[in-house]
Design a protein around this motif. Structure first.
Motif, short mmCIF file in Angstrom:
data_model
loop_
_atom_site.label_atom_id
_atom_site.label_comp_id
_atom_site.label_asym_id
_atom_site.label_seq_id
_atom_site.Cartn_x
_atom_site.Cartn_y
_atom_site.Cartn_z
N THR A 272 22.74 48.55 63.78
CA THR A 272 24.06 49.15 64.01
C THR A 272 23.93 50.35 64.94
OG1 THR A 272 24.74 48.47 61.79
CG2 THR A 272 26.08 50.13 62.89
N PRO A 273 24.74 50.42 65.99
CA PRO A 273 24.64 51.55 66.92
C PRO A 273 25.14 52.84 66.28
CG PRO A 273 26.49 50.15 67.50
CD PRO A 273 25.75 49.44 66.41
N PRO A 274 24.80 53.98 66.85
CA PRO A 274 25.28 55.26 66.31
C PRO A 274 26.80 55.32 66.30
CG PRO A 274 23.54 55.59 67.95
CD PRO A 274 23.92 54.16 68.02
N GLY A 275 27.33 55.97 65.28
CA GLY A 275 28.77 56.19 65.23
C GLY A 275 29.54 55.21 64.41
N VAL A 276 28.90 54.12 63.94
CA VAL A 276 29.59 53.14 63.12
C VAL A 276 28.74 52.80 61.90
CG1 VAL A 276 30.81 52.13 65.09
CG2 VAL A 276 28.66 51.13 64.32
N VAL A 277 29.43 52.33 60.84
CA VAL A 277 28.74 51.88 59.63
C VAL A 277 29.30 50.52 59.22
CG1 VAL A 277 28.24 54.22 58.81
CG2 VAL A 277 30.39 53.10 58.15
N LEU A 278 28.53 49.79 58.43
CA LEU A 278 28.94 48.47 57.94
C LEU A 278 29.27 48.56 56.47
CD1 LEU A 278 26.19 46.22 59.57
CD2 LEU A 278 28.39 46.92 60.54
N ARG A 279 30.34 47.89 56.06
CA ARG A 279 30.72 47.85 54.65
C ARG A 279 31.12 46.41 54.30
NH1 ARG A 279 28.26 51.73 54.92
NH2 ARG A 279 28.87 53.88 54.47
N ASP A 280 30.75 46.00 53.06
CA ASP A 280 31.14 44.67 52.59
C ASP A 280 32.62 44.62 52.29
OD1 ASP A 280 28.64 43.47 52.71
OD2 ASP A 280 28.07 44.16 50.70
N LEU A 281 33.20 43.45 52.54
CA LEU A 281 34.59 43.19 52.19
C LEU A 281 34.60 42.41 50.88
CD1 LEU A 281 35.91 42.28 55.73
CD2 LEU A 281 36.77 44.14 54.29
N ALA A 282 35.12 43.03 49.83
CA ALA A 282 34.97 42.48 48.48
C ALA A 282 35.68 41.16 48.29
CB ALA A 282 35.50 43.50 47.47
N ASP A 283 36.83 40.99 48.88
CA ASP A 283 37.67 39.83 48.55
C ASP A 283 38.01 38.96 49.75
OD1 ASP A 283 39.08 41.88 49.62
OD2 ASP A 283 40.74 41.84 48.19
N LEU A 284 37.20 39.03 50.80
CA LEU A 284 37.38 38.10 51.92
C LEU A 284 36.58 36.84 51.59
CD1 LEU A 284 38.52 37.42 54.67
CD2 LEU A 284 36.54 38.53 55.72
N ASP A 285 37.25 35.87 50.98
CA ASP A 285 36.59 34.66 50.50
C ASP A 285 36.45 33.66 51.65
OD1 ASP A 285 35.46 32.74 48.94
OD2 ASP A 285 37.35 32.08 48.03
#
Length: 319
Positions: A272-285
């Protein structure tokens, strides 16, 4: 034969004449090398009279050109015969090389292998490793690589324009192709590092309702686009699509620029490049199985060897 044949000489006639001439080559070459009809006949295990007729037939086929001067103690090759001997050796060597090449292609040692892949597959460690290993094991095979969307790969596979495809699997793939499951992907949310939701490890679809979203482009993956819309609708969320993007890297950059929140596949936290983060999407089935496809009943040894290599590496990665 050359395409510059005179109009009066049909191609079929020229081809038949070539075959009539070529059948005499082994006999001619034996005489040229032995300079003696008797020794050449013994070498070929035929009667000397039969060999003499062969040479006479060849001279007649060539336009009554004398290839040997007959002498009491043997024969002497003429300048025309010397030239023909040189050409015959070259032709026979080319035929032997063709025979070897055919065998090597049948064994999967020569040829061309055309491999296509989606961005989701290229970002996984298995495919780059397999491509490197296959190239090292088959240095004389031309390995062509084509980054394409999953839908484009299917079309090209059906059109025999590629040999192996790595796609996001669809239900109909097993009906049309041979398939091998190679992994599972998912969508994740890309956030600016200073976004309020970045403090959470898991985000729900309702929490991003109304947020401008960077969405996989419809024109590159129409079926995936529709499946994502359906997955949001199933949760009662209407996505606010700000920009349709065709690559993960574009989604990263636009997210970092504050244009919107990215929804991307094949994302890795360590890249991941600087300035961004990744997060899981709980209910995107929306599971995204990844598969390798190749034509049903493919007889290509290169395809078989490549498939087996992928099968081994996938089993190792899962074990």
């Amino acid at each position: 034969m050359s395409s510059s044949l005179p109009p009066s000489v049909p191609r079929e006639v020229a081809t038949l004449r070539t075959l009539r001439i070529a059948k005499h080559f082994p006999f001619f070459l034996a005489v040229a090398e032995e300079q003696n009809l008797h020794r050449a006949a013994e070498r070929l295990n035929i009667a000397q009279s039969a060999l003499s007729r062969r040479i006479a037939d060849l001279e007649r086929e060539l336009g009554n050109i004398e290839l040997f001067e007959r002498q009491a103690r043997g024969v002497t090759i003429t300048p025309a015969g010397e030239m023909l001997a040189h050409d015959v050796r070259r032709i026979l060597l080319a035929i032997e090389e063709a025979r070897r090449n055919v065998g090597r292609i049948a064994q999967g040692e020569l040829g061309t292998l055309r491999v296509s892949f989606s961005e989701a597959m290229l970002r996984r460690p298995v495919l780059p490793a397999v491509l490197r290993e296959f190239r090292a094991a088959h240095p004389e095979v031309e390995l062509r690589a084509f980054p394409l969307t999953s839908d484009a790969q299917r079309s090209r596979l059906l059109a025999d324009e590629i040999d192996v495809a790595f796609v996001i699997e669809e239900a109909t793939d097993r009906e049309q192709f041979e398939t091998l499951h190679v992994g599972q992907d998912k969508f994740v949310l890309v956030l600016p590092a200073d976004h309020p939701l970045a403090a959470k490890q898991i985000v729900s679809l309702h929490e991003i309702a109304g947020e401008p979203l960077l969405w996989p482009a419809r024109h590159t993956s129409p079926r995936l686009f529709d499946r994502m819309i359906a997955a949001f609708d199933a949760r009662g969320v209407s996505p606010n699509i700000a920009v349709e993007v065709s690559a993960v890297d574009i989604g990263y950059e636009l997210t970092a620029s504050g244009i919107g929140l990215g929804i991307v596949t094949a994302a890795r936290a360590d890249r991941t490049p600087p300035g961004v983060v990744l997060r899981d999407l709980a209910d995107l089935d929306l599971p995204l199985p990844l598969s390798m496809l190749w034509p049903k009943g493919s007889g290509s040894p290169l395809v078989r060897q490549f498939v087996e290599l992928v099968r081994q590496r996938v089993a190792e990665s899962e074990g």
